[in-house]
Every structure is written in C-alpha cells, then in structure tokens.
Scaffold this motif. Structure first.
Motif, PDB file in Angstrom:
ATOM      1  N   LEU A  86       0.841  -1.194   0.000  1.00  9.23           N
ATOM      2  CA  LEU A  86       0.000   0.000   0.000  1.00  9.23           C
ATOM      3  C   LEU A  86       0.881   1.252   0.000  1.00  9.23           C
ATOM      4  O   LEU A  86       1.839   1.352   0.768  1.00  9.23           O
ATOM      5  CB  LEU A  86      -0.913  -0.004   1.222  1.00  9.23           C
ATOM      6  N   VAL A 107      -6.225  -3.140  -4.772  1.00  3.15           N
ATOM      7  CA  VAL A 107      -6.752  -2.899  -3.430  1.00  3.15           C
ATOM      8  C   VAL A 107      -6.600  -1.420  -3.086  1.00  3.15           C
ATOM      9  O   VAL A 107      -5.557  -0.814  -3.336  1.00  3.15           O
ATOM     10  CB  VAL A 107      -6.007  -3.746  -2.378  1.00  3.15           C
ATOM     11  N   THR A 139      -7.287   1.283   0.230  1.00  2.29           N
ATOM     12  CA  THR A 139      -7.663   1.427   1.633  1.00  2.29           C
ATOM     13  C   THR A 139      -7.902   2.896   1.951  1.00  2.29           C
ATOM     14  O   THR A 139      -7.260   3.783   1.388  1.00  2.29           O
ATOM     15  CB  THR A 139      -6.594   0.878   2.584  1.00  2.29           C
ATOM     16  N   SER A 183      -9.292   1.410   9.263  1.00  2.00           N
ATOM     17  CA  SER A 183      -9.195   1.528   7.810  1.00  2.00           C
ATOM     18  C   SER A 183     -10.254   0.678   7.113  1.00  2.00           C
ATOM     19  O   SER A 183     -10.597  -0.419   7.563  1.00  2.00           O
ATOM     20  CB  SER A 183      -7.808   1.088   7.330  1.00  2.00           C
ATOM     21  N   ALA A 214     -11.078  -1.248   3.549  1.00  2.00           N
ATOM     22  CA  ALA A 214     -10.427  -1.777   2.349  1.00  2.00           C
ATOM     23  C   ALA A 214     -11.467  -2.052   1.270  1.00  2.00           C
ATOM     24  O   ALA A 214     -12.589  -2.484   1.561  1.00  2.00           O
ATOM     25  CB  ALA A 214      -9.675  -3.061   2.674  1.00  2.00           C
TER      26      ALA A 214
END
Length: 247
Positions: free
Chosen positions: A150, A181, A183, A191, A193
């Motif tokens: 991320l 993905v 987030t 968080s 997602a």
C-alpha cells in the motif's frame, strides 16, 4: 522506429474517443461516493497486448525499479520516458480535463487552495516550473508471489489528486490473484479496504492521497493508499497513468 512504436502509434488515434465513450456522470458519482471508479473496456485486447509488449524494450523507458530492493513489495516496473508512446500520451491528455473538474471540486470541499488548470499542458508547465520534469506514467510487471505494498504516488510538492491504472492482462487466463486494493483511513476509525475487480482493458480511477467525505458538520478529508494483492500464478501487466511529473 521499432515495430512496438508503430503499433502503439496506430492505436493511439482513438484515445480521445475511448475516454469520451465512458459514462462520466456515473464515474464522477462513484468517485465522490467511494474514492474510485471503474472505466470498463477502456482499451481493446489488442491495445493491451501492444502496450504490454513494450516492457522488455528499454528504449521506451527512463528507469527500471525492482520493488524488493526498496521495500515496495515484489515485482517490478519501468517509467516511460518522453516522448511517451502515443496511446499513453493521448489517454493522459484526454483524461486530465475531466478529472481536473473533480479535483477542483474536491479541493474546494476540503478547503485546499490548490486549483488545477483545464488542460494538461498547462498543468505540466506548473510541474516543470517546480522542477518536476520527469514523466511518471509506468508499466508494471508481476509474476507468481509478487505484490505491491500500500502506497501513494506523490513524487514532489505538486501532485494531482487522481490517477488511473489500466489492467493489460486477463484475470483467470493470464494470472490469478493480483487484485487491485484501495484502503481508506477516516479520522478515529479503522481503515476500510476495497478490492476493485477488473478485466483486461478495464481502468480504475482512484484518489492518490486525500478525498472529501460528507460528515454531520461538513466535509472532512480521508487518507487513501493503494496496492496489489499477491499474484497466485501467471503474469500481470498494468499501465499506471499519473498526471503530475516527478523531480
């Protein structure tokens, strides 16, 4: 000129028509609601294959990054150099004005002073005036076990708040796993997602850093990061279109 340059130049003439054919009312609605939106079938299978075939040819690129060496994950990517392939350049130019409208609306809601000009050339001039002169569109390649941590693609003081990733490989045929993905971290909350399902030729627009969310007392900003989950098998290619240039 190489065969790869010829092929990319041939398909680039339809970049504006590809972008114009999308449901922009729905795209803007999804961006405002979720921080991301899918453009289905932005590129044809042939166009995807043409772009993916550029990866081994170093003459198209300014740098090569192996993610594991920098703690970014596993996999690799190459940054295109100027002049960009015509298709990439055409998509960057055609997408920017539509996304600049969203970006300006978001900044107004978040109380951010920065506003973006209506055409990409004017925005790039601002980047270059800040010393950000290196092109940022990139071609990514993943194999079995590869993933992308991320992250946020900012690259300098001046950053455009939206970017686009186009999947060039077919899930279930060329690879398994490797989902995009996103987030989102809201203040004083855990968080959230979101996994964005894509097919070959689909593109996802997403927030690079912050976006506004309506609260009971007005808008507040949330922080976003994006990445790619672990590839189970095969090979996955993606084009990333980032609108600001880098130092």
């Amino acid at each position: 000129m190489t065969i790869h340059s010829l092929s990319t130049k041939r398909v680039s003439r339809s970049a504006e028509s590809h972008v114009a054919a999308q449901d922009w009312r729905g795209i803007v609605s999804d961006l405002n609601a979720h921080g991301c939106a899918v453009m289905p079938g932005l590129l044809s299978a042939e166009e995807c294959a043409d772009l993916a075939s550029l990866y081994p040819h170093e003459e198209h690129f300014r740098s090569h990054v192996v993610m594991a060496r920098h703690g970014f994950g596993k996999g690799e990517y190459r940054y295109f150099k100027y002049p960009l392939p015509d298709l990439i350049d055409g998509l960057r130019t055609a997408l920017y004005p539509r996304l600049a409208t969203v970006a300006n609306d978001w900044n107004e809601k978040m109380g951010v002073a920065q506003r973006y000009p209506p055409d990409h050339a004017a925005f790039l001039k601002r980047c270059h005036d800040e010393g950000q002169t290196k092109p940022t569109p990139l071609l990514l390649q993943y194999g079995p076990g590869d993933f992308n941590c991320l992250h946020q693609d900012l690259y300098g003081a001046l950053a455009f708040p939206l970017q686009v990733a186009i999947l060039l490989s077919e899930p279930g045929e060329d690879f398994t796993g490797g989902e995009f993905v996103l987030t989102e971290q809201r203040p004083r909350m855990q968080s959230r997602a979101e996994v964005v399902p894509l097919k070959r030729g689909d593109a996802v627009i997403f927030a690079v850093h912050n976006r506004p969310v309506q609260g009971t007392k007005g808008y507040y900003r949330v922080n976003l990061r994006h990445g790619v989950s672990r590839l189970r098998s095969g090979r996955r290619h993606t084009v990333g279109i980032i609108f600001h240039d880098a130092k």
